[in-house]
Write a protein that holds these residues in place. Structure first.
Motif, PDB file in Angstrom:
ATOM      1  N   PRO A 235       0.823  -1.172  -0.063  1.00 51.91           N
ATOM      2  CA  PRO A 235      -0.145   0.077  -0.029  1.00 51.91           C
ATOM      3  C   PRO A 235       1.077   1.155   0.026  1.00 51.91           C
ATOM      4  N   THR A 236       0.420   2.233  -0.874  1.00 47.61           N
ATOM      5  CA  THR A 236       0.824   3.622  -0.671  1.00 47.61           C
ATOM      6  C   THR A 236      -0.203   4.605  -0.125  1.00 47.61           C
ATOM      7  N   ALA A 237       0.184   5.637   0.243  1.00 49.14           N
ATOM      8  CA  ALA A 237      -0.859   6.605   0.745  1.00 49.14           C
ATOM      9  C   ALA A 237      -1.867   7.172  -0.576  1.00 49.14           C
ATOM     10  N   ARG A 238      -3.004   7.172  -0.323  1.00 48.81           N
ATOM     11  CA  ARG A 238      -4.119   7.559  -1.362  1.00 48.81           C
ATOM     12  C   ARG A 238      -5.194   8.106  -0.579  1.00 48.81           C
ATOM     13  N   GLY A 239      -6.074   8.799  -1.396  1.00 52.24           N
ATOM     14  CA  GLY A 239      -7.213   9.331  -0.933  1.00 52.24           C
ATOM     15  C   GLY A 239      -8.604   8.407  -0.956  1.00 52.24           C
ATOM     16  N   THR A 240      -9.414   8.538  -0.128  1.00 51.61           N
ATOM     17  CA  THR A 240     -10.769   7.714  -0.239  1.00 51.61           C
ATOM     18  C   THR A 240     -11.703   8.726   0.662  1.00 51.61           C
ATOM     19  N   GLU A 241     -12.931   7.968   0.639  1.00 49.99           N
ATOM     20  CA  GLU A 241     -13.866   8.385   1.666  1.00 49.99           C
ATOM     21  C   GLU A 241     -14.592   7.252   2.442  1.00 49.99           C
ATOM     22  N   ALA A 242     -15.117   7.713   3.576  1.00 52.35           N
ATOM     23  CA  ALA A 242     -15.606   6.683   4.455  1.00 52.35           C
ATOM     24  C   ALA A 242     -16.875   7.179   5.217  1.00 52.35           C
ATOM     25  N   ASN A 298     -10.629  -2.560   4.674  1.00 50.12           N
ATOM     26  CA  ASN A 298      -9.241  -1.964   4.567  1.00 50.12           C
ATOM     27  C   ASN A 298      -8.348  -2.449   3.450  1.00 50.12           C
ATOM     28  N   GLU A 299      -8.315  -3.781   3.272  1.00 54.78           N
ATOM     29  CA  GLU A 299      -7.517  -4.214   2.367  1.00 54.78           C
ATOM     30  C   GLU A 299      -7.520  -3.379   1.098  1.00 54.78           C
ATOM     31  N   VAL A 300      -8.905  -3.363   0.485  1.00 53.96           N
ATOM     32  CA  VAL A 300      -9.120  -2.858  -0.733  1.00 53.96           C
ATOM     33  C   VAL A 300      -8.847  -1.096  -0.861  1.00 53.96           C
ATOM     34  N   THR A 301      -9.146  -0.785   0.388  1.00 53.83           N
ATOM     35  CA  THR A 301      -8.949   0.971   0.431  1.00 53.83           C
ATOM     36  C   THR A 301      -7.588   1.104   0.512  1.00 53.83           C
ATOM     37  N   MET A 302      -6.636   0.374   1.334  1.00 57.72           N
ATOM     38  CA  MET A 302      -5.285   0.564   1.187  1.00 57.72           C
ATOM     39  C   MET A 302      -4.598   0.575  -0.184  1.00 57.72           C
ATOM     40  N   ARG A 303      -5.147  -0.579  -0.894  1.00 52.62           N
ATOM     41  CA  ARG A 303      -4.350  -0.745  -2.274  1.00 52.62           C
ATOM     42  C   ARG A 303      -5.018  -0.123  -3.609  1.00 52.62           C
ATOM     43  N   HIS A 304      -6.357   0.183  -3.274  1.00 50.51           N
ATOM     44  CA  HIS A 304      -7.135   0.470  -4.691  1.00 50.51           C
ATOM     45  C   HIS A 304      -7.989   1.904  -4.322  1.00 50.51           C
ATOM     46  N   GLU A 509       2.479  18.788   9.460  1.00 54.66           N
ATOM     47  CA  GLU A 509       2.569  19.876   8.439  1.00 54.66           C
ATOM     48  C   GLU A 509       4.069  19.808   7.375  1.00 54.66           C
ATOM     49  N   ARG A 510       4.927  19.321   7.999  1.00 55.75           N
ATOM     50  CA  ARG A 510       6.350  19.139   7.434  1.00 55.75           C
ATOM     51  C   ARG A 510       6.405  18.049   6.455  1.00 55.75           C
ATOM     52  N   VAL A 511       5.567  16.970   7.125  1.00 59.04           N
ATOM     53  CA  VAL A 511       5.792  15.789   6.360  1.00 59.04           C
ATOM     54  C   VAL A 511       4.697  15.639   5.566  1.00 59.04           C
ATOM     55  N   GLY A 512       3.497  16.250   5.576  1.00 57.39           N
ATOM     56  CA  GLY A 512       2.296  15.950   4.706  1.00 57.39           C
ATOM     57  C   GLY A 512       1.786  14.819   5.144  1.00 57.39           C
ATOM     58  N   ILE A 513       1.509  14.487   6.473  1.00 57.05           N
ATOM     59  CA  ILE A 513       0.970  13.168   6.665  1.00 57.05           C
ATOM     60  C   ILE A 513      -0.489  13.670   7.684  1.00 57.05           C
ATOM     61  N   PRO A 514      -1.557  12.912   7.858  1.00 58.03           N
ATOM     62  CA  PRO A 514      -2.468  13.094   8.931  1.00 58.03           C
ATOM     63  C   PRO A 514      -1.892  12.516  10.216  1.00 58.03           C
ATOM     64  N   PRO A 515      -2.426  12.977  11.110  1.00 59.37           N
ATOM     65  CA  PRO A 515      -1.875  12.485  12.480  1.00 59.37           C
ATOM     66  C   PRO A 515      -2.284  11.229  12.924  1.00 59.37           C
ATOM     67  N   VAL A 516      -3.091  10.562  12.171  1.00 59.37           N
ATOM     68  CA  VAL A 516      -3.695   9.032  12.274  1.00 59.37           C
ATOM     69  C   VAL A 516      -3.643   8.474  11.102  1.00 59.37           C
ATOM     70  N   LEU A 517      -2.528   7.264  11.072  1.00 60.04           N
ATOM     71  CA  LEU A 517      -2.323   6.923   9.645  1.00 60.04           C
ATOM     72  C   LEU A 517      -2.945   5.350   9.903  1.00 60.04           C
ATOM     73  N   HIS A 518      -3.474   5.216   8.697  1.00 63.01           N
ATOM     74  CA  HIS A 518      -4.090   3.935   8.308  1.00 63.01           C
ATOM     75  C   HIS A 518      -3.158   2.666   7.996  1.00 63.01           C
ATOM     76  N   MET A 519      -3.062   1.860   8.975  1.00 56.06           N
ATOM     77  CA  MET A 519      -1.812   0.844   8.410  1.00 56.06           C
ATOM     78  C   MET A 519      -2.616  -0.347   8.119  1.00 56.06           C
ATOM     79  N   GLY A 520      -4.158  -0.680   8.030  1.00 48.24           N
ATOM     80  CA  GLY A 520      -4.486  -1.537   7.342  1.00 48.24           C
ATOM     81  C   GLY A 520      -5.599  -2.348   8.098  1.00 48.24           C
TER      82      GLY A 520
END
Ligand code: SF4
Ligand code: MSK
Length: 630
Positions: A235-242, A298-304, A509-520
């Motif tokens: 998985p790589t970082a990508r946008g989705t909706e929930a 989670n599996e399909v949102t992380m990859r697609h 801000e510096r890294v461009g990540i949200p404070p909660v990381l979806h790991m799967g």
């Protein structure tokens, strides 16, 4: 039927009202019908492992039976019940992993299942000392798959992945004789030891439980994660909706629910077949809308980037919208109630796994040999069902949030490397992550994981606790239904940095990540083990020295019991928002919440109030920081 309980996730409120009108039964009705819980079971004091019983031990000393017919005490019974949950949880995760390994054994560049991440395949082949000279990708994949399958039943040796842990941790496991051997052996052995008339010493039963759970975390789950990445992509970082608002009125809506990516990946592929999209249009829809739930989600949102309809508790809610043409399930966390509930609507409830045939469902067996063919057939069924939808019964709560998902260990490292100037190779170091923790910019890290449980308001413990942690500069990594709760609450967006303390906000801000990381998904807690261990190794420390914790605010499954046990056995404190069914034994409760720390450097904390729990986590994190002198 009464639905007084207002849910924390507001999308559920309207649907509970609708259920009342539609005469549909939900978990709330069943909870009311259940009345009070069994007091003996709740305390872990009911034993029914032989036909002389069931035996129930009185929690009050001197009052009622203090021993089962065989003489088993409260300590033995509570420990045995807990152990059997660990065995079942380990079996579930690991059997899932076994299926993925079998899929890898079928890898064929011209077939349905192809190796997606060749780089990761080669890395793992090197880690497991596979001779790759002169072999093509498929051959290497087949040999690696065979090696993985041996991890389940090899007669000698311990799990291959243990070497990923810090040396100190490996020594603790060796000294305690809890290094997990073959995965199946550990499950079988624990079932044997907890048979009538076998082990009665609660402490030794727990040590065996730790060994079995480690066969999950560092065996089955880790194989599940690594092999899924190789086969389906890291998985790589990508946008989705929930949230339920991702279900769309004018589309053929298909809900994917369960766990195994070898099924869901094929459904994703089939949903892109042009003839099927055309067929959807011919029946009057705008197209096909796949949405996910629970860990398959989670599996399909992380990859697609497939949109997340909700978590465990919302499986009935999704059907209540009246807008699902099909619910497709494989294994684990699927309410049997879905069959009866879908009868109230036009929804087709399709089960696919011989391991999880569900009464009242339409059974279409998924067979990896004909994977794409079967998934095409199932999607066709869903499309043809669109005409049966009753628009007067449709109500889709227009609630959804944006989220960024897809943080594998590789992606986390790659992102965090931007925080400080690291001299080393971007992809091979966690130094920048440990640097921000050591500098105090981030106070620590928490893995927030697990399910939903009607003992607490839906998602309330997850969200309250996560917000408290990020406010206090604790970065959160999340998996399973906890991750989906965070996604729905908007905590996986860049905007969520405004809820953080100064340090974490700056990192975001510096890294461009949200404070909660979806790991799967839930097997992907192995990603968290891997990440924590890399930080510990980088500092020359053990996991137990780090200011990191595991938290399961709303857990419910046997898998969660196995997870909690392997997390503490790996040296990471674990906070449970639902108290496990062991409190009938003071001795066993003390062992898990206190004494075990002497052996593994970590323990369980039981705290049902999420605010107090967050405070206890902060205290523990600061205590660890003080001990490190940082
Ligand atoms: Fe009762 Fe012992 Fe049988 Fe359990 S194993 S049901 S305590 S007799
Ligand atoms: S799906 S185990 S409800 S996290 Fe893995 Fe969610 Fe818990 Fe199932």
């Amino acid at each position: 039927m009464s639905h007084e309980v207002l849910e924390f996730d507001v999308s559920s409120n309207v649907l509970l009202e609708k259920a009342k009108k539609d005469g549909a039964e939900t978990i709330w009705d069943r909870q009311i019908a259940m009345k009070a819980k069994c007091g003996f079971g709740d305390k872990g004091l009911c034993c029914r492992i032989c036909a002389m019983g069931p035996c129930r031990i009185s929690p009050v000393e001197g009052k009622g039976a203090q021993r089962g017919l065989c003489g088993a005490t409260a300590d033995t019974i509570a420990a045995r019940n807990f152990a059997r949950m660990v065995a079942a949880g380990t079996a579930a995760h690991s059997d899932h992993a076994r299926d993925i390994a079998h899929v890898m054994h079928m890898a064929n560049k011209d077939g349905n299942y192809k190796v997606k991440d060749v780089g990761k395949l080669m890395k793992l082949a090197a880690e497991w000392k596979l001779d790759t000279e002169g072999k093509d990708t498929d051959e290497i994949a087949h040999e690696l798959a065979e090696k993985a399958l041996m991890e389940f039943g090899k007669p000698f040796g311990v799990q291959n992945f243990l070497t990923r842990a810090p040396k100190q941790r490996q020594q603790i496991w060796k000294d305690l004789k809890i290094e997990p051997r073959a995965i199946d052996r550990e499950v079988v052995s624990l079932m044997h030891s907890t048979h009538i008339g076998c082990a009665s010493d609660a402490e030794s039963i727990f040590e065996m439980s730790m060994r079995t759970s480690l066969a999950d975390g560092w065996g089955g789950s880790m194989i599940g994660t690594e092999f899924s990445d190789i086969m389906f992509g890291t998985p790589t970082a990508r946008g989705t909706e929930a949230n339920l608002g991702v279900i769309e009125e004018n589309m053929v809506n298909i809900l994917l629910h369960g766990h195994d990516p070898s099924f869901s990946e094929m459904v994703v592929l089939a949903a892109e077949v042009p003839e099927l999209i055309q067929l959807a249009k011919e029946v009057g829809a705008d197209g096909i809308n796949l949405v996910g739930m629970c860990c398959t989600g989670n599996e399909v949102t992380m990859r697609h980037g497939v949109k997340i309809a909700g978590n465990f508790y919302q499986q009935e809610m999704a059907i209540l919208t009246g807008a699902l043409e099909a619910v497709m399930v494989d294994v684990q966390c699927i309410f049997p109630a879905l069959a009866r509930l879908s009868d109230c609507y036009h929804t087709k409830f399709i089960s696919t796994s011989p391991k999880a045939k569900i009464t009242g469902s339409t059974y279409i067996e998924f067979n990896e040999e004909h994977a794409l063919e079967t998934c095409t057939q199932i999607i066709r069924e869903a499309i043809m069902n669109f005409k049966n939808r009753d628009s007067s019964k449709v109500l889709i709560p227009q609630i959804k949030s944006k989220a960024i998902v897809g943080y594998s260990v590789e992606t986390v490292i790659q992102h965090l490397d931007k925080v400080v100037n690291s001299q080393t190779d971007v992809f091979n170091t966690v130094k920048p992550l440990s640097d921000v923790i050591w500098a105090g910019v981030i106070r620590g890290a928490a893995g927030v994981v697990g399910c939903n449980n009607p003992q607490v308001k839906h998602d309330k413990s997850h969200i309250t606790l996560i917000k408290e942690l990020i406010k206090n500069d604790v970065i959160v990594v999340a998996t399973g239904c906890a991750a989906q709760a965070a996604a729905k609450a908007g905590l996986m967006t860049m905007e969520a940095k405004e809820l953080c303390g100064r340090g974490l906000k700056e990192v975001c801000e510096r890294v461009g990540i949200p404070p909660v990381l979806h790991m799967g998904s839930c097997v992907d807690i192995s990603r968290i083990l891997d990440l924590v261990s890399r930080v510990a190794i980088e500092r020359g420390l053990d996991n137990s020295n780090l200011p990191v914790v595991g938290v399961a605010p709303e857990w419910m499954s046997e898998k969660a019991v196995a997870i909690g046990t392997y997390v503490i056995s790996s040296g990471i404190d674990t906070f449970l928002g639902i108290t496990p069914q062991i409190t009938g034994s003071e001795m066993f409760t003390n062992l898990l919440t206190d004494k075990i720390e002497e052996k593994v450097g970590a323990k369980f904390f039981f705290e049902e109030d999420p605010i107090i729990c967050a405070q206890k986590i902060m205290d523990r994190i600061e205590e660890k920081r003080d001990r490190l002198g940082i």
